[in-house]
Write a protein that holds these residues in place. Structure first.
Motif, PDB file in Angstrom:
ATOM      1  N   LYS A   1      -2.076  60.680  51.916  1.00 36.99           N
ATOM      2  CA  LYS A   1      -3.472  60.247  52.020  1.00 36.99           C
ATOM      3  C   LYS A   1      -3.603  58.914  51.308  1.00 36.99           C
ATOM      4  O   LYS A   1      -3.112  58.758  50.182  1.00 36.99           O
ATOM      5  CB  LYS A   1      -4.415  61.284  51.407  1.00 36.99           C
TER       6      LYS A   1
ATOM      7  N   GLN B   1      -2.247  60.933  47.795  1.00 34.22           N
ATOM      8  CA  GLN B   1      -1.396  62.114  47.952  1.00 34.22           C
ATOM      9  C   GLN B   1      -0.047  61.686  48.530  1.00 34.22           C
ATOM     10  O   GLN B   1       0.029  60.745  49.317  1.00 34.22           O
ATOM     11  CB  GLN B   1      -2.027  63.137  48.905  1.00 34.22           C
TER      12      GLN B   1
ATOM     13  N   PHE C   1      -8.458  64.730  46.004  1.00 33.53           N
ATOM     14  CA  PHE C   1      -7.283  64.409  46.809  1.00 33.53           C
ATOM     15  C   PHE C   1      -6.013  64.439  45.964  1.00 33.53           C
ATOM     16  O   PHE C   1      -4.994  64.996  46.358  1.00 33.53           O
ATOM     17  CB  PHE C   1      -7.443  63.028  47.451  1.00 33.53           C
ATOM     18  N   VAL C   2      -6.074  63.814  44.791  1.00 26.63           N
ATOM     19  CA  VAL C   2      -4.893  63.761  43.919  1.00 26.63           C
ATOM     20  C   VAL C   2      -4.463  65.161  43.507  1.00 26.63           C
ATOM     21  O   VAL C   2      -3.280  65.514  43.560  1.00 26.63           O
ATOM     22  CB  VAL C   2      -5.181  62.892  42.672  1.00 26.63           C
TER      23      VAL C   2
ATOM     24  N   GLU D   1      -5.487  68.110  44.851  1.00 23.74           N
ATOM     25  CA  GLU D   1      -5.315  68.999  45.989  1.00 23.74           C
ATOM     26  C   GLU D   1      -3.855  69.051  46.393  1.00 23.74           C
ATOM     27  O   GLU D   1      -3.307  70.097  46.726  1.00 23.74           O
ATOM     28  CB  GLU D   1      -6.174  68.512  47.150  1.00 23.74           C
ATOM     29  N   TYR D   2      -3.198  67.906  46.361  1.00 26.18           N
ATOM     30  CA  TYR D   2      -1.775  67.850  46.707  1.00 26.18           C
ATOM     31  C   TYR D   2      -0.947  68.657  45.724  1.00 26.18           C
ATOM     32  O   TYR D   2       0.064  69.266  46.089  1.00 26.18           O
ATOM     33  CB  TYR D   2      -1.311  66.397  46.716  1.00 26.18           C
ATOM     34  N   GLU D   3      -1.392  68.697  44.456  1.00 25.36           N
ATOM     35  CA  GLU D   3      -0.648  69.449  43.452  1.00 25.36           C
ATOM     36  C   GLU D   3      -0.692  70.949  43.730  1.00 25.36           C
ATOM     37  O   GLU D   3       0.107  71.701  43.182  1.00 25.36           O
ATOM     38  CB  GLU D   3      -1.229  69.170  42.058  1.00 25.36           C
TER      39      GLU D   3
END
Length: 489
Positions: A70, A114, A150-151, A153-155
């Protein structure tokens, strides 16, 4: 955070996400700017495993939407890229394979929110013609909440460790971070879903303000939490050795602050690799540690987030502070806790510590300064020899406590904790050595400490206890019964 407020914030973020979504395209990796690894110094970098994966697959499954990156793009740059590609904006949102290829204007790099680890791995593995990645594009005027979502969520695709949970939750509670009840609830919910036990343990820690405050001071160096163990914190609390544990945590903060010259930004740039390489080492005192870590320094394996000059300055301070002690960390704290726990078990034989009284507090109650010279302090010089030095009552108490702890550290193997079972054989294996216990109690008494436990130990006949132990060792209780056990003793 009330449920209605959480729902409202979540709906606002989701509406923004849909409004700012531009579509999906294949973008040259050179046009993507990955987030710095220092944004999450607690988590271990995973670029190497991804490189191996891509080599095995001879590429990767970029088209799978779970693998998309992203990134944000300005409206102006998007319009230029669409014009150069000769396609309409609606083509990007059609989600049809193959995804269209966009060429970003020269000199422009899109910030990735991401997939940074995947992009960095692909950049090293792919050849020139294949250096593209599938990217979900969003307009660059996103709110801070949506960027953060976003940052993080990827984790979700990678299970956080205990240290990352603590850093995130405390940060969103306003400790070394910006308070944000919405993301606090997200991380608490994620922890609960992963492990109810770990969620309960976090609550237990939060109820002990002194420990929470001590851990919070270490949030200034987030990478230290790569060694944090939420699953062991309850054991630390139950030790009832609050003072030495808190002193250790303060010691960690001071050493790392000194190495970073007290600079907040420097402390935050320390990475996990540096922590793991230098913890428990003393390059200022041992040539082997010095040479190995100096090699790591030159290769960038430690202090890799700093320019060369600053790296050399920090290295000088690392050597300076480690002349007198090993470099501590949260990993060494939890490892050394095991040693302290065994010594504390020895001390409890003298203090009779209950569940709500710490060992140091009980020692304070036990110190009666009995049979002591007014201006002298007794110091144990060897197992059988004692000397005196000048000192008042306060000094006698301080030296007395230190000497008892030192004795406990020396003799913990001979004075194990009692086995909490009714099985006779199990008790026999965990029984303390009578001679060592008597000498330990005698030392406490000689230093001016008094308690019922000390008196009981010293009243017991040492010879009888030794004879009893030998008889039980010669004839196992489960296999032999003496006709008159007391007479045999």
């Amino acid at each position: 955070m009330p449920e209605s407020s959480f729902t409202q914030v979540n709906r606002r973020i989701e509406e923004e996400r849909r409004a700012k979504f531009c579509g999906t395209a294949s973008i040259s990796i050179s046009s993507l700017k990955p987030l710095l690894r220092t944004t999450n110094p607690v988590r271990r970098p995973i670029a190497e495993p991804l490189k191996r994966l891509y080599r095995e697959e001879h590429g990767c499954r970029q088209e799978d939407n779970r693998h998309h990156a992203k990134a944000t793009i300005s409206q102006h740059d998007l319009e230029i890229a669409l014009s150069n590609a000769g396609i309409q904006a609606s083509r990007l949102q059609s989600d049809a394979l193959p995804y269209p290829r966009l060429e970003i204007p020269p000199g422009v790099q899109l910030e990735c929110l991401q997939g940074s680890d995947r992009i960095m791995a692909a950049d090293e593995v792919f050849d020139g013609t294949n250096k593209h990645w599938i990217v979900d594009l969003y307009l660059d005027d996103l709110s801070d909440d949506l960027k953060t979502l976003f940052v993080e969520e990827y984790e979700y695709q990678k299970e956080p460790d205990d240290g990352e949970f603590y850093c995130k939750i405390r940060g969103y509670q306003g400790h070394h971070g910006n308070e944000n009840p919405f993301f606090e609830r997200i991380w608490l919910g994620r922890l609960s879903a992963l492990s109810k036990n770990r969620r309960d343990l976090l609550d237990q820690l939060f109820r002990h303000k002194k420990y929470t405050d001590a851990f919070d001071t270490l949030l200034a160096i987030p990478a230290l939490f790569c060694g944090f163990r939420l699953t062991v914190v309850h054991q630390v609390i139950c030790m009832r050795c609050e003072e030495p544990n808190l002193h250790y945590l303060k010691h960690i903060r001071k050493i790392w602050s000194d190495m970073c010259s007290g600079d907040y930004q420097t402390m935050r740039l320390i990475d996990r690799s540096t922590i793991e390489r230098v913890q428990g080492r003393a390059p200022g005192a041992f040539s082997t540690d010095h040479d190995e870590l100096l090699s790591d320094l030159k290769s960038g394996r430690i202090l890799g987030n700093f320019p060369e000059q600053q790296r050399d300055e920090i290295w000088i301070r690392i050597c300076e502070v480690s002349r007198q002690c090993l470099i501590p960390s949260l990993f060494t704290f939890f490892e050394d806790r095991k040693f302290l726990s065994t010594a504390a078990d020895c001390m409890r034989r003298l203090t009779g510590v209950g569940s709500k009284i710490s060992v140091p507090s009980r020692l304070d109650e036990m110190f009666q300064d009995a049979n002591q010279q007014t201006d002298r302090c007794i110091v144990q010089a060897s197992q059988t020899a004692y000397v005196t030095i000048p000192g008042d009552a306060a000094t006698r108490f301080d030296l007395g406590c230190r000497q008892l702890w030192l004795a406990a550290f020396r003799e913990f193997r001979e004075l194990p904790a009692d086995v909490k079972k009714k099985d006779i054989l199990a008790k026999a294996r965990g029984k303390a050595d009578e001679t060592t216990l008597f000498e330990f109690a005698s030392l406490a008494n000689r230093l001016g400490f008094e308690s019922n436990e000390i008196s009981k130990i010293m009243r017991a006949s040492l010879d009888l206890e030794v004879a009893k132990r030998l008889l039980l060792s010669a004839r196992k209780p489960g296999k032999y019964r003496y006709p008159d056990f007391e007479n045999c003793i």
